[in-house]
Design a protein around this motif. Sequence first.
Motif, PDB file in Angstrom:
ATOM      1  N   UNK A 110       0.822  -1.204   0.000  1.00  0.00           N
ATOM      2  CA  UNK A 110       0.000   0.000   0.000  1.00  0.00           C
ATOM      3  C   UNK A 110       0.856   1.254   0.000  1.00  0.00           C
ATOM      4  N   UNK A 111       2.148   1.111   0.020  1.00  0.00           N
ATOM      5  CA  UNK A 111       3.021   2.276   0.096  1.00  0.00           C
ATOM      6  C   UNK A 111       3.896   2.165   1.320  1.00  0.00           C
ATOM      7  N   UNK A 112       4.798   3.114   1.467  1.00  0.00           N
ATOM      8  CA  UNK A 112       5.717   3.049   2.594  1.00  0.00           C
ATOM      9  C   UNK A 112       6.934   3.872   2.265  1.00  0.00           C
ATOM     10  N   UNK A 113       8.030   3.485   2.817  1.00  0.00           N
ATOM     11  CA  UNK A 113       9.232   4.292   2.656  1.00  0.00           C
ATOM     12  C   UNK A 113      10.232   3.604   1.754  1.00  0.00           C
ATOM     13  N   UNK A 114      11.027   4.424   1.075  1.00  0.00           N
ATOM     14  CA  UNK A 114      12.201   3.925   0.363  1.00  0.00           C
ATOM     15  C   UNK A 114      13.385   4.703   0.930  1.00  0.00           C
ATOM     16  N   UNK A 115      14.301   3.974   1.502  1.00  0.00           N
ATOM     17  CA  UNK A 115      15.427   4.607   2.177  1.00  0.00           C
ATOM     18  C   UNK A 115      16.658   4.412   1.313  1.00  0.00           C
ATOM     19  N   UNK A 116      17.235   5.478   0.816  1.00  0.00           N
ATOM     20  CA  UNK A 116      18.440   5.318  -0.012  1.00  0.00           C
ATOM     21  C   UNK A 116      19.402   6.489   0.209  1.00  0.00           C
ATOM     22  N   UNK A 117      20.516   6.421  -0.442  1.00  0.00           N
ATOM     23  CA  UNK A 117      21.539   7.442  -0.222  1.00  0.00           C
ATOM     24  C   UNK A 117      21.874   8.099  -1.550  1.00  0.00           C
ATOM     25  N   UNK A 118      22.193   9.381  -1.490  1.00  0.00           N
ATOM     26  CA  UNK A 118      22.651  10.004  -2.732  1.00  0.00           C
ATOM     27  C   UNK A 118      24.131   9.691  -2.915  1.00  0.00           C
ATOM     28  N   UNK A 119      24.736  10.210  -3.977  1.00  0.00           N
ATOM     29  CA  UNK A 119      26.117   9.768  -4.270  1.00  0.00           C
ATOM     30  C   UNK A 119      27.093  10.181  -3.178  1.00  0.00           C
ATOM     31  N   UNK A 120      26.711  11.201  -2.372  1.00  0.00           N
ATOM     32  CA  UNK A 120      27.616  11.615  -1.312  1.00  0.00           C
ATOM     33  C   UNK A 120      27.355  10.870  -0.012  1.00  0.00           C
ATOM     34  N   UNK A 121      26.449   9.988  -0.055  1.00  0.00           N
ATOM     35  CA  UNK A 121      26.192   9.184   1.132  1.00  0.00           C
ATOM     36  C   UNK A 121      25.173   9.788   2.079  1.00  0.00           C
ATOM     37  N   UNK A 122      24.428  10.817   1.622  1.00  0.00           N
ATOM     38  CA  UNK A 122      23.411  11.389   2.489  1.00  0.00           C
ATOM     39  C   UNK A 122      22.125  10.542   2.413  1.00  0.00           C
ATOM     40  N   UNK A 123      21.561  10.343   3.544  1.00  0.00           N
ATOM     41  CA  UNK A 123      20.336   9.534   3.586  1.00  0.00           C
ATOM     42  C   UNK A 123      19.158  10.328   3.024  1.00  0.00           C
ATOM     43  N   UNK A 124      18.417   9.692   2.207  1.00  0.00           N
ATOM     44  CA  UNK A 124      17.219  10.323   1.656  1.00  0.00           C
ATOM     45  C   UNK A 124      16.049   9.363   1.848  1.00  0.00           C
ATOM     46  N   UNK A 125      14.950   9.908   2.301  1.00  0.00           N
ATOM     47  CA  UNK A 125      13.768   9.071   2.492  1.00  0.00           C
ATOM     48  C   UNK A 125      12.707   9.497   1.494  1.00  0.00           C
ATOM     49  N   UNK A 126      12.263   8.516   0.758  1.00  0.00           N
ATOM     50  CA  UNK A 126      11.222   8.763  -0.231  1.00  0.00           C
ATOM     51  C   UNK A 126       9.969   8.049   0.251  1.00  0.00           C
ATOM     52  N   UNK A 127       8.928   8.790   0.391  1.00  0.00           N
ATOM     53  CA  UNK A 127       7.688   8.160   0.860  1.00  0.00           C
ATOM     54  C   UNK A 127       6.781   7.876  -0.324  1.00  0.00           C
ATOM     55  N   UNK A 128       6.506   6.568  -0.507  1.00  0.00           N
ATOM     56  CA  UNK A 128       5.718   6.169  -1.662  1.00  0.00           C
ATOM     57  C   UNK A 128       4.251   6.388  -1.350  1.00  0.00           C
ATOM     58  N   UNK A 129       3.572   7.124  -2.206  1.00  0.00           N
ATOM     59  CA  UNK A 129       2.136   7.282  -1.973  1.00  0.00           C
ATOM     60  C   UNK A 129       1.357   6.221  -2.695  1.00  0.00           C
ATOM     61  N   UNK A 130       1.638   6.049  -3.950  1.00  0.00           N
ATOM     62  CA  UNK A 130       1.140   4.837  -4.568  1.00  0.00           C
ATOM     63  C   UNK A 130       2.043   4.415  -5.694  1.00  0.00           C
ATOM     64  N   UNK A 131       2.030   3.151  -5.945  1.00  0.00           N
ATOM     65  CA  UNK A 131       2.912   2.638  -6.983  1.00  0.00           C
ATOM     66  C   UNK A 131       2.244   1.475  -7.662  1.00  0.00           C
ATOM     67  N   UNK A 132       2.769   1.158  -8.819  1.00  0.00           N
ATOM     68  CA  UNK A 132       2.189   0.086  -9.605  1.00  0.00           C
ATOM     69  C   UNK A 132       3.298  -0.796 -10.122  1.00  0.00           C
ATOM     70  N   UNK A 133       3.070  -2.097 -10.103  1.00  0.00           N
ATOM     71  CA  UNK A 133       4.047  -3.007 -10.696  1.00  0.00           C
ATOM     72  C   UNK A 133       3.345  -3.768 -11.801  1.00  0.00           C
ATOM     73  N   UNK A 134       3.975  -3.778 -12.969  1.00  0.00           N
ATOM     74  CA  UNK A 134       3.313  -4.410 -14.095  1.00  0.00           C
ATOM     75  C   UNK A 134       4.312  -5.319 -14.792  1.00  0.00           C
TER      76      UNK A 134
END
Lengths: 386, 546, 370
Positions: free
Chosen positions: A242-266
Amino acid sequence: MMSKGVVRKFSLCMVVLLCLSGCWDSSDIENIGFAIGFGIDPGDDEQAPIQLTTQVASTKKQGGQAATAQQGKLFQNITLKGNSMQDILRSLALQLPYPVFTDHLETIVINEDTASDYDLFILLDQMLRDNVTRSSPAVLLTKQTAGDVLDVNIEGEITSRYINNFFENESSTMKILPQKRLGEVTANLIAGTSVILPSVTKGKNTVRLDGAGVIRAKDNKLAGFLTDNEVEGINWLSGNGEGGLLNYKDEKGNTIIYEIQHYKAKPKPHYQNGKLSFDVQITAQGWITEDWSLTSNNLSENYIAKLERLAGDEVVKIMEGTMEKLQQDFKTDVVQFYDSFRIAYPRDYQKMKKDWDTYFANADVQYDVEIKIVNTGDLVKEGRLK
Amino acid sequence: MGRIIEFLARTDVWLGTIVVVLVPVLSALLFKKLKELRRKTNVRPKQHFIPSNIVLTEKLTSNVKSIKAIVGDSSDIIFRQFKLGNDNRSCSIVHIDGLVDAQQLQQAVLHPLLHGKQAKSRLNLFRSQSIKDYLLNHTIEVSDIKVTKEIDKVARQLLSGSVLLLVDGLDEVLILSVKKWISRSVEDPISEPLVRGPRMGFIENLRDNTAILRRMTTDPNLTFTDFEVGERTKKQLTIAYIRDIANDELLTEVKRRIEDLDIDHAAESGYIEQLIEDDYLSIFPQVQSTERPDRVMAAILEGRVAIMLDGTPYVLIAPATFSVMLQSPEDYYERWIPMSLIRVLRYIAALLSVFLPSFYIAFVSFHQGLIPTDLALAIAGTRVGVPFPTIIEALLMEVSIELLREAGVRLPKPVGQTVGLVGALIIGEAAVQAGLVSPIMVIVVSATAISSFVSPQYNAGIALRSLRFLSMFSAALLGLYGISLFFLALCIHAVKLKSFGLPYVTPGTLYSKEDWKDFFLRLPLFTMRKRPAEYYPKDQVRRKKK
Amino acid sequence: MKLGTNQITTTQMIALLSSALIAVGIFTLPRNLALKVGTPDLWISTLIGGIFSYITCLIIVSLCLRFKQLTFFQFNKLIVGKWIGTLLSVGFIGYALMIGSFEIRSMGELTQFYLLEETPITVIVISMYWVAIYLLTSGINPIARLIEMLTPLTICIFVIVILLGLEVFELDNLRPVLGLGITPVLKGLTPTFLTFSGTEFLLVFIAMMQKPKEAKKVALIGLAIPVSIYILAVVVITGGLSVERMKHQKWPTFALIQEYEYRGVLFERFESLFLVVWLIQMFLTYVVCHYVAAKGVATLTRLSYKKASYMLLAAVYFICLIPSDLNQLEKMGTLIGWTSFAFSFLVPALLLLIAWMRGLKLDDEQRSSA
């Protein structure tokens, strides 16, 4: 007068009938135990290979509220061994002074060993046949003893309901599998496809959801467990989350949190000359809710595009990891790629249905991820250099 | 084949077959007998309350004697002998003390008679025709005068408050209507109060009631037809209808039933209702009763017929359907959206008042699996320690509520309130604390009681309240299935029932667009362009413009 | 005033036809279809079956309109002579009785399974019969009124309960359309057509219509309502459960209703509501069957309609106990389906053919002269 005689006889008949008939099915609600949860464990001996823990809501104690507060336990667990579920359920009559009804069953927890020894279909057979059990109880696996998991006493909660309520958090994290209800498990078992079941572990005084277990279609037995992170991959691949978080880092190693509102897999299947391949297209929309980098300008399109690209890469990484495990270790399709294949190639699927997991394990999978950031939150950081 | 033979040999099957046929056949016979009971005509000898052998003569003394013989020696009957002012002829006035306007009698009758002067007319007063002419045309100042020879009519008129004037030499009696008796003033109807609407209710005097109706319209088609009911008491009964709206068949049917009814004394319009209704074994009221003139007016304008009886403020309206029982005149006085919602609420309340306790019983003692888990656990928790099964508990509570209600109605107001208070304490507090009933049961029972008071027709409310008990028994016997069967049986009964030829559930069956506009919802007035089709009015159009 | 006639209005007729068609099928059709078809194209079979039923209805209507105000029991003698006619009538009565007892027995079995486990089935069945006979003895008018009153209610609740199943609906379960071609769809026609038994009762009821001219309209609407409900049910069930699971569920409709759950509403579970409504619907279907049978007996013999309905009570009770278990009950259902095929298609078609060839027609003028 004739009518008087008739009246008398008739009313006599009716009274006798009413008294005789009684109320066959009437039983008062307070004299019933409601089974809220089942825990299935292996028994230790040959004669009684199954050990069933029944969690019964204790209504008897709720009468005085003071009593509840003192004891703080709203349930009663009864563990019995036997060779069939129904047999054990009926043996409860030897221990409890009231009948146990399974109408309100909410959770079924199955131990790892039982799940790898027994066909899941057999374990659930009784509940599917039963006329009162509904198809809504959640089915879960555990690496520990199921009875122990149900025994965890959480203040003011019945453990089974507590576990079941976890699934309402589905939209806050990608690491929770959607609830697998008995009905859905049955659908999978009947269709001869593999199932993934969430797994639960107990802590000292808590229980938590922890990864998931995979039941392979070949024999309906447990193939192995996935970790939390792999569950995330499952959710991305199947598109059921139903959505949630995507936790990743940019090239400098800073943490970035992306909150998924909706997504589709096909998944797009391609089948040519006996070679099966899938193009998985993923599109997601969401917000940036946390960004540790100090130099970024989140209003610049370039920056957003970069974040989107990086997020896409991360998703691909997660999915590849999960897919590798599914294809290499378990050889099971629990991400419902068969559905898209069935729709696209109905005739071929009829033939391949039996060995679908093998075909799946050998399939090529390509990923095409498109992440969209629609909002970066209320905070604007000017891109300034330190 | 062998199986079939084995099946044929099973005694339980045969026994069941016998039971399944015999019970309905026997009960059908029983009901047939019961229905015939009503139709059975009791042959009773023709009763004469007034000896018919008495005839009026030209002699005053013998006439007075005859009247005395008929009415007996009652102390409230006044005989006044006097001589006519101009020719000393003996006259006598007979009337009942208390039913006559004494002042008017003195001014309009006695004074002109006693002080009459011959001069004005040239009549020969010694001829009986001319004395009658003289009295009628020249002397008596009362508008309603009848002249009759029939002794029983004379007696009836005397007893209903008219003044008799007997003149020597005349074998007829002059009946002067100078009635006046104590009568209630027109008040707000107690049993049907409204927030908005005329504050006017019928009273006990029939003439005042017809006058109230007459005051509401100047339509010349408003017709009152009089009947006399009660073999002994001869009460006046009037049916009111609009001549060019009311359906003829309906009208003849109503008249026929009223003429057919045979009773000694009709104390209240309830007597009439029970004697003319279609099915006396039904629990539903098949005739509407009201004390609101606006309601009666609206009804007769729809093409129905009102039946008014002297001596009671309750007017009957026929035919009646179930939906009418849930309508209130206020529905039309307020705006349509809120009133439609309120009407829907009434239907829900009617359903609840019949089925709520039985659903509670069914769910708590039969289908515990069908209610939400939390609710099931909560109910189970509150029921711990209650010594009775649910049905007994429910019966206990329902009966005590009914007792309280009955006690409260009959007692004088201050005492009634105390009863309510004590009852609430006992039922609400003490019974729960003593663990005799569960608090949820108290909620269920009181919700049911409240919804049964919502019905705007009191008698419909009673019917629903008694149905509730049947419904509870069927729930206790067969759970949800029992309730479904009960519901079906109820529907069947309602479907079979007719009120003056009109199916009781009418807008629910024999659909018509016009009726549905005023069924569950009360649509805006401009949409109700036609009168409801269910009564087959002769003049269908209510207003021409859309 | 047209109060108290012995005829039924067009609306009543539509309600009567649709409630005769919505019966056990709502429980059994999804599985039977899934077994035969095996692909998600179940709804196409239902639709085609419905259209075919409409054609048979048209045959019946044109046959009945040839003999105005005569029921099947009366006009078949005119067409094929006294002996064969009587035989046909007796067959039709037996068929009506069988279908009636089948409905009641299925109702009893389901009620016992889901609501009243311990209660003997005879009690369930007998109580239903008693309620039914209370209605039946008073003739066609109250029956028509009751059906007219309750059918809209039951249909609404059916639709709502089924639509609530959209919570678990997945469109993928309905795809691909015609993935395996048209053959599986055609296989599904048999169970569909067997489910739509009930149209043959028009043979009797058209004679009682107030406006027989509208019989075609009745057939269209009265068939369209149940067919669309069946299609809706099949679509939602297929979408919610998938074809595979429908094959393995004894009563897929019920499984679907058990599948969804609306937390926090007073009714968390809707099967109770559904069962109650379905009970009422079964009752209505049964009443129609019993009425037809009693009417037939009353036409054939000198018994009055009332006495005939009391006597048939014994017959239906007896028949409904003959199947000893659910499998036999299902066999009985299939048998009924084929008989229904005979009476709704073969017999009317043949009769129409004969009547047409012999030029038989009974108009109002002829009747008055005869």
